[in-house]
Write an enzyme that holds these catalytic residues in place. Structure first.
Site, PDB file in Angstrom:
ATOM      1  N   GLY A 197     -22.350   7.416  50.090  1.00 57.36           N
ATOM      2  CA  GLY A 197     -23.161   6.218  50.137  1.00 57.36           C
ATOM      3  C   GLY A 197     -22.333   5.006  50.511  1.00 57.36           C
ATOM      4  O   GLY A 197     -21.103   5.015  50.449  1.00 57.36           O
ATOM      5  N   ASN A 198     -23.022   3.971  50.895  1.00 53.49           N
ATOM      6  CA  ASN A 198     -22.388   2.726  51.342  1.00 53.49           C
ATOM      7  C   ASN A 198     -21.604   2.075  50.201  1.00 53.49           C
ATOM      8  O   ASN A 198     -21.703   2.487  49.041  1.00 53.49           O
ATOM      9  CB  ASN A 198     -23.461   1.754  51.837  1.00 53.49           C
ATOM     10  N   ILE A 199     -20.792   1.098  50.525  1.00 49.13           N
ATOM     11  CA  ILE A 199     -20.136   0.291  49.505  1.00 49.13           C
ATOM     12  C   ILE A 199     -21.234  -0.345  48.653  1.00 49.13           C
ATOM     13  O   ILE A 199     -22.189  -0.909  49.181  1.00 49.13           O
ATOM     14  CB  ILE A 199     -19.271  -0.802  50.160  1.00 49.13           C
ATOM     15  N   LYS A 230     -22.017   4.777  43.415  1.00 51.64           N
ATOM     16  CA  LYS A 230     -21.324   6.065  43.277  1.00 51.64           C
ATOM     17  C   LYS A 230     -20.580   6.168  41.941  1.00 51.64           C
ATOM     18  O   LYS A 230     -20.618   7.208  41.278  1.00 51.64           O
ATOM     19  CB  LYS A 230     -20.355   6.259  44.452  1.00 51.64           C
ATOM     20  N   THR A 251     -21.288   4.622  39.185  1.00 46.85           N
ATOM     21  CA  THR A 251     -22.297   4.725  38.125  1.00 46.85           C
ATOM     22  C   THR A 251     -22.807   6.150  38.000  1.00 46.85           C
ATOM     23  O   THR A 251     -23.010   6.662  36.889  1.00 46.85           O
ATOM     24  CB  THR A 251     -23.470   3.772  38.418  1.00 46.85           C
ATOM     25  N   GLU A 255     -16.120  11.514  44.562  1.00 49.35           N
ATOM     26  CA  GLU A 255     -16.665  10.303  45.164  1.00 49.35           C
ATOM     27  C   GLU A 255     -16.212  10.239  46.622  1.00 49.35           C
ATOM     28  O   GLU A 255     -15.078   9.932  46.921  1.00 49.35           O
ATOM     29  CB  GLU A 255     -16.181   9.071  44.397  1.00 49.35           C
TER      30      GLU A 255
END
Length: 244
Positions: free
Chosen positions: A28-30, A34, A36, A104
């Site tokens: 996923g994007n910044i 992730k 969490t 991650e």
């Protein structure tokens, strides 16, 4: 002198191969959430959680590669991506007794999202890109970079950027909205439109624009699939897999 037959030697030298863990990458994007998501799975003792080694990227014997990347992408993208690929490989290959390993972002992410994004933005020249791709191909063909499930925390660029501003990491202070939008499109191209070809694993797409409470409910809903305990049908790939 004791002679051992070749058959017995083979048995002695070949212990039973240990089953590798079920490997999941959070993509996923910044600002997608992730970290969490990793926290949600802390309660499972059979699951090893591997956050991005940001502290390593910020201190390579005193050199902050992440900060340098954001300050001057054309100068530092090759060095940064080379080191990121190395650190991700080290974490992926680190021995574990856990049945599940949740990481991650993956090495595949580096190749098919971040390198393609750098190519699109012009921060990697042709020769630099080819070197990094050659390294990836060699690792994939000779070392093995297994992946069993991709969880894509899909956010809008606007939400991702707002979260980035709120968390206030000093290295990210100068990240422009245009970079978040470009990275979002690279994720969409890779995982949704599949412009880089067949994906390395089934993809579970979650709407990560939702708040933390709602996301926790979503993780609870898919906890068995994410931990490889229940079959998940990836309708976009038409593939069925079963976990350990």
């Amino acid at each position: 002198l004791t002679l051992v037959s070749p058959q017995k030697q083979k048995l002695v030298a070949s212990p039973k191969t240990k089953k590798r863990p079920f490997i999941v990458s959070i993509e996923g994007n910044i600002g997608a959430g992730k970290s969490t998501m990793l926290k949600f799975f802390e309660k499972y003792q059979d699951t090893e959680l591997i956050p991005e080694p940001v502290s390593q990227w910020c201190d390579v014997k005193g050199h902050n590669l992440l900060a340098k990347l954001y300050e001057d992408p054309k100068r530092w993208s090759f060095q940064f991506q080379s080191y990121v690929q190395l650190t991700r490989l080290e974490l992926l290959k680190k021995p574990t007794n856990s049945a599940v390993k949740i990481i991650e972002r993956s090495i595949q992410n580096n190749r098919y999202c971040f390198l393609e994004n750098a190519k699109k933005e012009g921060s990697l020249c042709g020769a630099e890109l080819e070197v990094l791709i050659a390294w990836y191909d060699w690792l994939n063909n000779n070392v093995g970079i297994p992946l069993d499930l991709i969880v894509y925390l899909r956010t809008s660029p606007e939400v991702a950027y707002q979260r980035l501003r709120e968390r206030g990491r000093k290295e990210e202070a100068g990240v422009p909205m245009e970079f978040i939008e470009s990275l979002h499109q690279s994720y969409e191209d890779w995982l949704i439109h599949k412009t880089q070809g067949p994906l390395p694993a089934p993809v579970l797409v979650l709407d990560a624009d939702q708040g933390i409470d709602k996301m926790m409910e979503t993780y609870d809903q898919y906890k068995e699939e994410i931990r490889g305990k229940r079959a998940y049908k990836d309708h976009s790939n038409q593939r069925l897999f079963n976990g350990g």
